[in-house]
Design a protein around this motif. Structure first.
Motif, mmCIF file in Angstrom:
data_model
loop_
_atom_site.group_PDB
_atom_site.id
_atom_site.type_symbol
_atom_site.label_atom_id
_atom_site.label_comp_id
_atom_site.label_asym_id
_atom_site.label_seq_id
_atom_site.Cartn_x
_atom_site.Cartn_y
_atom_site.Cartn_z
ATOM 1 N N ALA A 210 -6.584 -8.795 0.607
ATOM 2 C CA ALA A 210 -6.277 -7.377 0.820
ATOM 3 C C ALA A 210 -7.153 -6.750 1.895
ATOM 4 O O ALA A 210 -6.766 -5.743 2.514
ATOM 5 C CB ALA A 210 -6.434 -6.612 -0.499
ATOM 6 N N ARG A 211 -8.310 -7.307 2.150
ATOM 7 C CA ARG A 211 -9.209 -6.760 3.172
ATOM 8 C C ARG A 211 -8.582 -6.818 4.559
ATOM 9 O O ARG A 211 -8.936 -6.023 5.442
ATOM 10 C CB ARG A 211 -10.520 -7.543 3.180
ATOM 11 C CG ARG A 211 -11.331 -7.397 1.906
ATOM 12 C CD ARG A 211 -12.496 -8.358 1.893
ATOM 13 N NE ARG A 211 -13.346 -8.176 3.070
ATOM 14 C CZ ARG A 211 -14.333 -9.007 3.420
ATOM 15 N NH1 ARG A 211 -14.565 -10.083 2.685
ATOM 16 N NH2 ARG A 211 -15.046 -8.766 4.501
ATOM 17 N N TYR A 212 -7.664 -7.738 4.783
ATOM 18 C CA TYR A 212 -7.067 -7.916 6.113
ATOM 19 C C TYR A 212 -5.672 -7.314 6.215
ATOM 20 O O TYR A 212 -4.941 -7.605 7.150
ATOM 21 C CB TYR A 212 -6.996 -9.413 6.431
ATOM 22 C CG TYR A 212 -8.336 -10.104 6.342
ATOM 23 C CD1 TYR A 212 -9.259 -10.001 7.380
ATOM 24 C CD2 TYR A 212 -8.692 -10.834 5.209
ATOM 25 C CE1 TYR A 212 -10.505 -10.625 7.302
ATOM 26 C CE2 TYR A 212 -9.930 -11.455 5.119
ATOM 27 C CZ TYR A 212 -10.826 -11.350 6.166
ATOM 28 O OH TYR A 212 -12.053 -11.964 6.086
ATOM 29 N N LEU A 213 -5.302 -6.499 5.233
ATOM 30 C CA LEU A 213 -3.954 -5.915 5.231
ATOM 31 C C LEU A 213 -3.984 -4.411 5.491
ATOM 32 O O LEU A 213 -3.057 -3.693 5.123
ATOM 33 C CB LEU A 213 -3.274 -6.192 3.878
ATOM 34 C CG LEU A 213 -3.055 -7.673 3.525
ATOM 35 C CD1 LEU A 213 -2.428 -7.796 2.143
ATOM 36 C CD2 LEU A 213 -2.169 -8.354 4.568
ATOM 37 N N GLY A 214 -5.063 -3.936 6.129
ATOM 38 C CA GLY A 214 -5.149 -2.495 6.389
ATOM 39 C C GLY A 214 -4.035 -1.998 7.294
ATOM 40 O O GLY A 214 -3.594 -0.844 7.187
ATOM 41 N N GLY A 215 -3.541 -2.854 8.184
ATOM 42 C CA GLY A 215 -2.472 -2.431 9.089
ATOM 43 C C GLY A 215 -1.100 -2.630 8.513
ATOM 44 O O GLY A 215 -0.111 -2.342 9.219
ATOM 45 N N ALA A 216 -0.988 -3.128 7.293
ATOM 46 C CA ALA A 216 0.319 -3.347 6.657
ATOM 47 C C ALA A 216 0.299 -2.691 5.285
ATOM 48 O O ALA A 216 0.011 -3.352 4.271
ATOM 49 C CB ALA A 216 0.637 -4.833 6.552
ATOM 50 N N PRO A 217 0.572 -1.394 5.220
ATOM 51 C CA PRO A 217 0.455 -0.658 3.945
ATOM 52 C C PRO A 217 1.289 -1.252 2.813
ATOM 53 O O PRO A 217 0.855 -1.283 1.666
ATOM 54 C CB PRO A 217 0.942 0.750 4.316
ATOM 55 C CG PRO A 217 0.720 0.851 5.798
ATOM 56 C CD PRO A 217 0.965 -0.523 6.341
ATOM 57 N N GLU A 218 2.510 -1.713 3.123
ATOM 58 C CA GLU A 218 3.367 -2.242 2.051
ATOM 59 C C GLU A 218 2.769 -3.521 1.452
ATOM 60 O O GLU A 218 2.730 -3.697 0.235
ATOM 61 C CB GLU A 218 4.763 -2.512 2.610
ATOM 62 C CG GLU A 218 5.514 -1.234 3.003
ATOM 63 C CD GLU A 218 6.931 -1.546 3.467
ATOM 64 O OE1 GLU A 218 7.290 -2.753 3.475
ATOM 65 O OE2 GLU A 218 7.659 -0.601 3.801
ATOM 66 N N ARG A 219 2.304 -4.408 2.346
ATOM 67 C CA ARG A 219 1.707 -5.650 1.846
ATOM 68 C C ARG A 219 0.407 -5.357 1.102
ATOM 69 O O ARG A 219 0.080 -6.007 0.094
ATOM 70 C CB ARG A 219 1.450 -6.608 3.001
ATOM 71 C CG ARG A 219 2.717 -7.105 3.662
ATOM 72 C CD ARG A 219 2.371 -8.028 4.818
ATOM 73 N NE ARG A 219 1.616 -9.188 4.352
ATOM 74 C CZ ARG A 219 1.027 -10.047 5.195
ATOM 75 N NH1 ARG A 219 1.085 -9.853 6.502
ATOM 76 N NH2 ARG A 219 0.362 -11.082 4.702
ATOM 77 N N LEU A 220 -0.362 -4.367 1.586
ATOM 78 C CA LEU A 220 -1.599 -3.990 0.903
ATOM 79 C C LEU A 220 -1.293 -3.438 -0.486
ATOM 80 O O LEU A 220 -1.988 -3.750 -1.455
ATOM 81 C CB LEU A 220 -2.352 -2.952 1.737
ATOM 82 C CG LEU A 220 -3.640 -2.399 1.109
ATOM 83 C CD1 LEU A 220 -4.641 -3.528 0.870
ATOM 84 C CD2 LEU A 220 -4.240 -1.305 1.991
ATOM 85 N N ASP A 221 -0.230 -2.656 -0.577
ATOM 86 C CA ASP A 221 0.149 -2.082 -1.872
ATOM 87 C C ASP A 221 0.542 -3.192 -2.849
ATOM 88 O O ASP A 221 0.174 -3.165 -4.023
ATOM 89 C CB ASP A 221 1.299 -1.098 -1.692
ATOM 90 C CG ASP A 221 1.677 -0.425 -3.003
ATOM 91 O OD1 ASP A 221 0.863 0.361 -3.521
ATOM 92 O OD2 ASP A 221 2.785 -0.712 -3.511
ATOM 93 N N ARG A 222 1.288 -4.199 -2.360
ATOM 94 C CA ARG A 222 1.677 -5.315 -3.227
ATOM 95 C C ARG A 222 0.448 -6.114 -3.670
ATOM 96 O O ARG A 222 0.356 -6.575 -4.824
ATOM 97 C CB ARG A 222 2.671 -6.225 -2.494
ATOM 98 C CG ARG A 222 4.062 -5.631 -2.354
ATOM 99 C CD ARG A 222 5.083 -6.707 -2.015
ATOM 100 N NE ARG A 222 4.759 -7.368 -0.750
ATOM 101 C CZ ARG A 222 5.217 -6.959 0.443
ATOM 102 N NH1 ARG A 222 5.997 -5.885 0.522
ATOM 103 N NH2 ARG A 222 4.897 -7.629 1.539
#
Length: 380
Positions: A210-222
């Protein structure tokens, strides 16, 4: 109303003096029956004396102390022995003389202290009685007195043997209880290891991703939702295990709550591990199913920790007589036993072995594979 089946239990709950009273009264009443007069023990063969008021006192001395034969065995033996001596010297020869071997047996069984001194004193007290009977005209002779003494000694020895047998049985029960507690502690420790290691490993991996998903809100939410779901499952499993420690808990401690394999695989996929899952047959109920679940869970945990992102295959084949589990991971550096105090895969080997199965874990073609064959229907 009290059923007939409850009567023995109610009687065993009574005080020992209450339970011993019928024996004392029965022996005393039998001694007063005219047909049994002078039919008791005759040591010395002195001429029989008709029953009188003093005979009732002698009978009381021999019989009534049996009421406290388990509570005060030494006092019982002393009083009964005095009554028996009077019975023989006065030549009443009552049935109450039977109380002496009973008192000796009870003393050998229930006396806790000064056992050797008691045996020595009882032997010493027998000598003056034999001498007095001999001087009173006894025709018993040395052989007769020695034979009677050996019979009394046998009563004491029987009580001592019963005492040793009961002590050995109590020690055996203590060892069995301790072994059962130890086995239960080991089982719960393994369950805790499986639950905590799997869920926490999944949460750590998901959090790292999750630390590397800051630019992908949907993937971060999942990813965050997956972490939340894993945490909730971990809490639920831990609560179940803690409930097993509660003596009022009604659940069967031998059948812990385990999820479906498909759900376990799906959660591992959400943690970022590509898993190819194949399940054949219908899962049987019981311990074999639980152990198969734990094997897959531990193998996937190791894959997440040591070969994260590597393709992993899970094959579970449910047969009529056994369950076959095979979990393989390509590449990576999975070890044969994960950390955790010697548990992990090493603990799974013990689990499978208890059911009479086979377990192996080791490298294969640059990867790592875990195999287990678990018999169905074996006692857990």
């Amino acid at each position: 109303m009290i059923g007939l089946r409850q009567v023995p239990d109610l009687w065993r709950r009574r005080d020992v003096t209450v339970r011993d009273t019928p024996l004392a009264l029965l022996l005393a009443l039998a001694s007063l029956v005219p047909a049994l007069e002078n039919r008791g023990t005759q040591l010395g063969d002195l001429p029989t004396r008709p029953a009188d008021a003093l005979a009732a006192v002698v009978i009381a001395l021999e019989c009534l102390p049996l009421v406290v034969r388990r509570r005060w065995p030494l006092v019982t033996l002393a009083v009964v022995a005095a009554g028996f001596a009077a019975d023989q010297l006065l030549a009443y020869h009552t049935v109450a003389g039977t109380a002496l071997p009973l008192a000796l047996l009870s003393t050998g069984l229930h006396l806790d202290h000064h056992r050797r001194a008691t045996a020595v004193l009882a032997t010493a007290a027998y000598v003056p009685l034999a001498v007095a009977l001999d001087r009173g005209g006894s025709t018993e002779g040395v052989a007769g007195f020695v034979t009677f003494y050996l019979a009394l000694a046998a009563a004491w020895a029987l009580g001592a043997w019963l005492r040793l047998s009961r002590a050995a049985e109590a020690e055996h029960r203590r060892h069995v209880a301790e072994a059962t507690r130890q086995a239960e502690r080991t089982r719960i420790a393994r369950e805790l290891h499986d639950v905590v290691t799997h869920h926490v490993t999944a949460m750590v991996v998901q959090a790292e991703a999750a630390r590397y998903l800051g630019g992908a809100p949907e993937r971060l939410d999942r990813a965050l939702a997956a972490i939340t779901d894993t945490g909730r499952r971990s809490i639920a499993d831990l609560r179940h295990l803690l409930d097993l420690l509660n003596p009022d808990h009604d659940a069967d401690p031998r059948t812990p709550s385990v999820g479906e394999l498909s759900g376990l695989v799906e959660r591992t996929r959400r943690a970022g591990q590509p898993v190819e899952f194949t399940e054949e047959g219908v899962p049987p109920p019981g311990s074999a199913r639980m152990v198969a679940y734990r094997v897959v869970q531990e193998a996937l945990t190791n894959a997440l920790k040591h070969a994260h992102g590597r393709p992993t295959t899970v094959l579970v084949r449910h047969g009529e007589s056994e369950i076959v589990v095979e979990v393989g991971t390509e590449g990576g550096g999975a070890t044969a036993a994960s950390p955790g105090g010697g548990r992990g895969l090493a603990g799974l080997r013990d689990r499978v072995g208890v059911l009479g199965g086979e377990f192996s874990a080791g490298g294969r073609d640059g990867g790592f594979v875990v195999r287990a064959r678990i018999p169905v229907g074996s006692p857990s």
